[in-house]
Design a protein around this motif. Structure first.
Motif, PDB file in Angstrom:
ATOM      1  N   GLU A   1       0.888  -1.205  -0.062  1.00 16.75           N
ATOM      2  CA  GLU A   1      -0.126  -0.009  -0.144  1.00 16.75           C
ATOM      3  C   GLU A   1       0.797   1.246   0.003  1.00 16.75           C
ATOM      4  O   GLU A   1       0.401   2.436  -0.437  1.00 16.75           O
ATOM      5  CB  GLU A   1      -0.921   0.053   1.144  1.00 16.75           C
ATOM      6  CG  GLU A   1      -1.972  -1.064   1.256  1.00 16.75           C
ATOM      7  CD  GLU A   1      -2.987  -0.877   0.003  1.00 16.75           C
ATOM      8  OE1 GLU A   1      -3.229   0.253  -0.328  1.00 16.75           O
ATOM      9  OE2 GLU A   1      -3.336  -1.750  -0.463  1.00 16.75           O
ATOM     10  N   SER A   2       2.148   1.172   0.283  1.00 15.51           N
ATOM     11  CA  SER A   2       3.034   2.394   0.410  1.00 15.51           C
ATOM     12  C   SER A   2       3.912   2.432  -0.617  1.00 15.51           C
ATOM     13  O   SER A   2       5.157   3.259  -0.410  1.00 15.51           O
ATOM     14  CB  SER A   2       3.443   2.531   1.882  1.00 15.51           C
ATOM     15  OG  SER A   2       4.426   1.411   2.076  1.00 15.51           O
ATOM     16  N   MET A   3       3.872   1.556  -1.573  1.00 18.23           N
ATOM     17  CA  MET A   3       4.948   1.675  -2.708  1.00 18.23           C
ATOM     18  C   MET A   3       5.374   2.844  -3.460  1.00 18.23           C
ATOM     19  O   MET A   3       6.456   3.066  -3.858  1.00 18.23           O
ATOM     20  CB  MET A   3       4.533   0.456  -3.709  1.00 18.23           C
ATOM     21  CG  MET A   3       4.802  -1.022  -2.826  1.00 18.23           C
ATOM     22  SD  MET A   3       3.975  -2.292  -4.072  1.00 18.23           S
ATOM     23  CE  MET A   3       4.586  -1.757  -5.703  1.00 18.23           C
ATOM     24  N   GLY A   4       4.359   3.611  -3.471  1.00 16.84           N
ATOM     25  CA  GLY A   4       4.544   4.975  -4.155  1.00 16.84           C
ATOM     26  C   GLY A   4       4.421   4.713  -5.763  1.00 16.84           C
ATOM     27  O   GLY A   4       3.502   3.898  -6.331  1.00 16.84           O
ATOM     28  N   PRO A   5       4.834   5.572  -6.606  1.00 14.54           N
ATOM     29  CA  PRO A   5       4.806   5.792  -8.010  1.00 14.54           C
ATOM     30  C   PRO A   5       5.172   4.526  -8.659  1.00 14.54           C
ATOM     31  O   PRO A   5       6.043   3.649  -8.031  1.00 14.54           O
ATOM     32  CB  PRO A   5       5.658   6.898  -8.365  1.00 14.54           C
ATOM     33  CG  PRO A   5       6.570   7.243  -7.618  1.00 14.54           C
ATOM     34  CD  PRO A   5       5.910   6.801  -5.982  1.00 14.54           C
ATOM     35  N   ILE A   6       4.976   4.287  -9.819  1.00 10.26           N
ATOM     36  CA  ILE A   6       5.229   3.040 -10.792  1.00 10.26           C
ATOM     37  C   ILE A   6       6.747   3.122 -10.735  1.00 10.26           C
ATOM     38  O   ILE A   6       7.478   4.342 -11.139  1.00 10.26           O
ATOM     39  CB  ILE A   6       4.624   2.986 -12.044  1.00 10.26           C
ATOM     40  CG1 ILE A   6       3.050   2.682 -11.791  1.00 10.26           C
ATOM     41  CG2 ILE A   6       5.057   1.817 -12.873  1.00 10.26           C
ATOM     42  CD1 ILE A   6       2.241   3.035 -13.069  1.00 10.26           C
ATOM     43  N   TYR A   7       7.506   1.982 -10.485  1.00 11.11           N
ATOM     44  CA  TYR A   7       9.095   1.911 -10.619  1.00 11.11           C
ATOM     45  C   TYR A   7       9.455   2.042 -12.050  1.00 11.11           C
ATOM     46  O   TYR A   7       8.753   1.230 -12.948  1.00 11.11           O
ATOM     47  CB  TYR A   7       9.479   0.709  -9.920  1.00 11.11           C
ATOM     48  CG  TYR A   7      10.648   0.419  -9.897  1.00 11.11           C
ATOM     49  CD1 TYR A   7      11.696   1.180  -9.235  1.00 11.11           C
ATOM     50  CD2 TYR A   7      11.457  -0.553 -10.674  1.00 11.11           C
ATOM     51  CE1 TYR A   7      12.890   0.820  -9.107  1.00 11.11           C
ATOM     52  CE2 TYR A   7      12.668  -0.817 -10.710  1.00 11.11           C
ATOM     53  CZ  TYR A   7      13.468  -0.144  -9.941  1.00 11.11           C
ATOM     54  OH  TYR A   7      14.947  -0.131  -9.977  1.00 11.11           O
ATOM     55  N   ASP A   8      10.474   2.822 -12.452  1.00 15.54           N
ATOM     56  CA  ASP A   8      11.038   2.851 -13.778  1.00 15.54           C
ATOM     57  C   ASP A   8      11.915   1.446 -13.790  1.00 15.54           C
ATOM     58  O   ASP A   8      12.988   1.611 -13.204  1.00 15.54           O
ATOM     59  CB  ASP A   8      11.804   3.814 -13.805  1.00 15.54           C
ATOM     60  CG  ASP A   8      12.505   4.032 -15.289  1.00 15.54           C
ATOM     61  OD1 ASP A   8      12.181   3.644 -16.118  1.00 15.54           O
ATOM     62  OD2 ASP A   8      13.337   5.195 -15.233  1.00 15.54           O
ATOM     63  N   ARG A   9      11.759   0.569 -14.424  1.00 21.22           N
ATOM     64  CA  ARG A   9      12.596  -0.761 -14.718  1.00 21.22           C
ATOM     65  C   ARG A   9      13.233  -0.575 -16.086  1.00 21.22           C
ATOM     66  O   ARG A   9      14.095  -1.432 -16.113  1.00 21.22           O
ATOM     67  CB  ARG A   9      11.335  -1.794 -14.910  1.00 21.22           C
ATOM     68  CG  ARG A   9      10.711  -2.034 -13.757  1.00 21.22           C
ATOM     69  CD  ARG A   9       9.824  -3.320 -14.054  1.00 21.22           C
ATOM     70  NE  ARG A   9       9.224  -3.494 -15.208  1.00 21.22           N
ATOM     71  CZ  ARG A   9       8.150  -3.062 -15.486  1.00 21.22           C
ATOM     72  NH1 ARG A   9       7.202  -2.671 -14.786  1.00 21.22           N
ATOM     73  NH2 ARG A   9       7.494  -3.410 -16.847  1.00 21.22           N
TER      74      ARG A   9
END
Length: 115
Positions: free
Chosen positions: A22-30
């Motif tokens: 729930e606290s992951m934040g924005p979509i990760y740039d892979r």
């Protein structure tokens, strides 16, 4: 809690998992990520999810969706087994981790009694 009980400060496993997701934040740039051969499951899952999203945008029904499917009974499990412990119990109602999680989240306790 971190000083006395758990590294994360969150008492039970289910709540720890929910806190992280729930606290992951924005979509990760892979784009700079370097997956290795042992990350095949991650790569495959991403491929399946992206394909399902594209298919959904094209009006196709996503995989594993439909009436009569019982997803509540599907559980993942990971554990270093004790000698003599049966791996087939992992993720089932006989798994102590499942019992603990159910008790922590609902207050219910699984019993061995049959109705």
């Amino acid at each position: 809690m971190q000083r006395t009980s758990t590294f994360s400060g969150v008492a039970d496993f289910v709540s720890q998992d929910l806190m992280v997701t729930e606290s992951m934040g924005p979509i990760y740039d892979r784009t700079q990520e370097q997956l290795g051969s042992t990350d095949k499951a991650i790569s495959r899952m991403r491929h399946l999810l992206i394909s399902a999203a594209k298919d959904l945008a094209d009006g196709k029904e996503p995989p594993a969706v439909g009436a009569g499917l019982d997803f509540a009974s599907i559980r993942g499990a990971e554990k270093i087994l004790e000698p003599g412990e049966d791996w087939r119990d992992l993720g089932t109602d006989d798994d102590p981790v499942v019992r603990e999680a159910l008790s922590a989240t609902t207050g219910e306790q699984l019993t061995d009694m049959v109705d």
